[in-house]
Design a protein around this motif. Structure first.
Motif: not given
Lengths: 547, 57
Positions: A452-481
């Protein structure tokens, strides 16, 4: 040019010779397997150090220091205190004992056997296989950036040239993990960085004088980066500003803590004969890391003085390097240092890239072959082929990443190499750290808690990178789409600019994923472990956790 | 201190050096600590398995 060719040729010849020696010794005597690991602690420490420190630390984070200033030195302090002292003294011995007792040879295998779970091993293997190419990619990029500056050729052929050298090294036996080769590379790096710091301080009139000149340049920093919170290169950025969050949460904490959960470093402890050898390696490791990162960061920051005083540029490093942070160190070394030194420095970088990438490809190949394929298909037909195909795929992906990153992130992300490294280190810490510490120190952490810890750590990291942390989320464009904005934590202000939501001094779109994902991963691991059935004493005895 | 006005920076500068010195002193003090080598059988088994894995790679 002649000096450069001769230096590189000599270096490759020595590496080839050491590789041949290692090969000969492994094939001539059976006892080498055990006896050979009675490595001199200096060799072990240099090998660990040269694997830990890559072109990313020197070129990428050195460039980040030219941008953020000497505050990056907190990362050096953490690297020595956490990456060497805590990693060696606290985790090293236990990792070695547990690894041997469980007959584990990779980090995912260590976790999988300790918690008696194939899922943990396979999932960890997949995280490494899919996540590490980003780290390997930025390491290649760091080396290629130097070749680009030194040979004055475009980035793409520079990357290809370096990529081919690394590929040949890996194919011709670099993966055997010959510690002597690593140690030789570590020694070259040490010489290169020592000359670099002596020359830089000497050129700027000594330690205090150099720092004073850098302090006097503060208005130039404020002129360019003032709105983001910069207060000069010998001061921390304004607390709570965008620069402060990047520096503290991503660069210092992300990498400083993430090093504890780096799979390719953890396996190094298992190859050591005894706890005493680990203790003996601490002094060399500490000094080595100081001389690598400390020197790169101080020189990076001081490069501002050089470029500003140079009539040809008369600008701060960021402007002098055409707003490419990753080009600052290469430009500084080729412009400010004597010709003969840039040849040595190029070899140092070659050494730094080769020692790190070989262990990365080793980790990725083992992850896909031993930890994923062999675990899923019990009737294994050809594990060698799977590992080799895996290594080839990760090599191609790493090269592609190194090739496209400057294009995708060029406009939005200043320090690409440092950021790429920080993402991977943060991801590893959030996914693996609670499980790793639990494996070594706790009888009460359960299989359910770890999963549970590994999955939550991984998923929260991925979510944060794709949708919150603007440096990556802006370039990855998923949040924009999906949501029509670069980050869920940003809104359009009156001036028509995307800015972060703020709570107190927290700038949400600049908070590193690690800051959120690691605490969540720790809490989830603990909570689920308390409500699930603990391992029996018999199991813990068998696993080597209790005597 | 050292031409650096911000205590948060010069303390980082000094800490890097101090931590490295601590590493050196620690290593010297522990140079002859107990050698807790793993038992020979376990060690040999591990080394042989490791070598096989290396071959596969």
């Amino acid at each position: 040019m002649l000096i450069l060719i001769i230096t590189v040729f000599l270096y490759l010849a020595v590496i080839g010779y050491l590789g041949y020696l290692g090969y000969k010794r492994t094939t001539t005597t059976q006892d080498y397997l055990v006896a050979g690991r009675k490595m001199h602690p200096v060799v072990m420490a240099l090998s660990y150090g040269s694997t830990f420190i890559s072109t990313s630390a020197i070129v990428g984070f050195g460039g980040a220091a030219a941008l953020f200033g000497m505050g990056v030195l907190w990362l050096t302090a953490l690297n020595v205190a956490v990456g060497i002292f805590i990693a060696f003294v606290v985790f090293g011995g236990r990792t070695r004992r547990l690894g041997h007792h469980l007959n584990a040879h990779t980090f995912p295998e260590l976790l999988g056997k300790r918690f008696d779970s194939k899922f943990i091993q396979i999932f960890s293997g997949l995280v490494i296989f899919f996540g590490m190419p980003l780290y390997a990619g930025v390491v290649l990029m760091g080396a290629a950036k130097f070749v680009e500056a030194k040979l004055a050729i475009p980035y793409d052929p520079a990357l290809l040239l370096y990529g081919i050298i690394v590929f040949l090294y890996v194919v011709m036996g670099g993966l055997k993990g010959v510690m002597y080769t690593d140690a030789f590379q570590g020694a070259i790096m040490l010489i290169g960085m020592t000359i670099l710091i002596v020359f830089t301080y000497g050129m700027l009139g000594g330690v205090t004088s150099a720092h004073e000149q850098l302090t006097a340049l503060a208005p130039e920093a404020v002129k360019v980066f003032g709105p983001a919170g910069h207060q000069g290169w010998t001061a921390m950025p304004a607390t709570g500003s965008q620069f402060w969050w990047i520096l503290v949460s991503t660069i210092i904490m992300g990498v400083g803590i993430g090093v504890l959960a780096q799979p390719q470093l953890i396996v190094r402890f298992m190859t050591v004969k005894s706890q005493r050898e680990i203790y003996r390696a601490v002094p060399v490791g500490g000094v080595f890391i100081l001389m690598m990162t400390g020197v790169a960061f101080v020189v990076g920051a001081l490069s501002n003085v050089y470029f500003f005083n140079n009539p040809e540029y008369h600008a701060i490093s960021f402007i002098a390097a055409g707003k490419e942070v990753d080009k600052i160190i290469p430009l500084y070394v080729t412009q400010a240092m004597p010709e003969w030194f840039s040849a040595i420095f190029m070899v140092s970088l070659l050494a730094a890239a080769m020692s790190t990438t070989s262990s990365q490809f080793h980790a990725m190949g083992a992850a896909i072959g031993r930890d994923v394929y062999e675990q899923i298909f019990t009737n294994v037909k050809n594990p060698i082929l799977v590992s080799r195909i895996g290594i080839f795929i990760t090599y191609v992906v790493s090269m592609l990443i190194a090739w496209v990153l400057p294009t995708i992130f060029g406009a939005t992300m200043a320090a690409i190499i440092a950021s790429g490294t920080a993402i991977f280190f943060g991801l590893c810490a959030s996914t693996f750290l609670p499980a790793y510490v639990g494996a070594l120190y706790s009888k009460r952490i359960t299989r359910g808690g770890v999963i549970a810890g590994m999955l939550s750590g991984f998923c929260v990291s991925a979510f944060w990178l794709f949708f919150i942390h603007a440096k990556e989320s802006a370039a990855l464009n998923v949040c924009q789409a999906l949501f029509n904005k670069p980050s869920l934590a940003q809104f359009l202000n009156d001036a028509g600019k995307w800015v972060s939501y703020k709570s107190g001094f927290i700038l949400w779109s600049d908070v590193d994923p690690l800051f959120v994902a690691l605490p969540i991963s720790i809490i989830v691991t603990l909570i689920i472990s308390t409500v699930t059935k603990p391992y029996s004493d018999d199991f813990l005895k068998k696993a080597g956790v209790i005597q | 201190m050292l031409g650096i006005p911000d205590p948060m920076i010069w303390s980082a500068y000094l800490l890097c050096i101090i931590f490295s010195i601590v590493c050196v002193i620690f290593g010297i003090l522990k140079w002859n600590s107990t050698d807790d080598s793993i038992n020979e059988v376990e060690d040999r088994q591990w080394a042989e398995a490791e070598d096989k894995m290396e071959e596969n790679l």
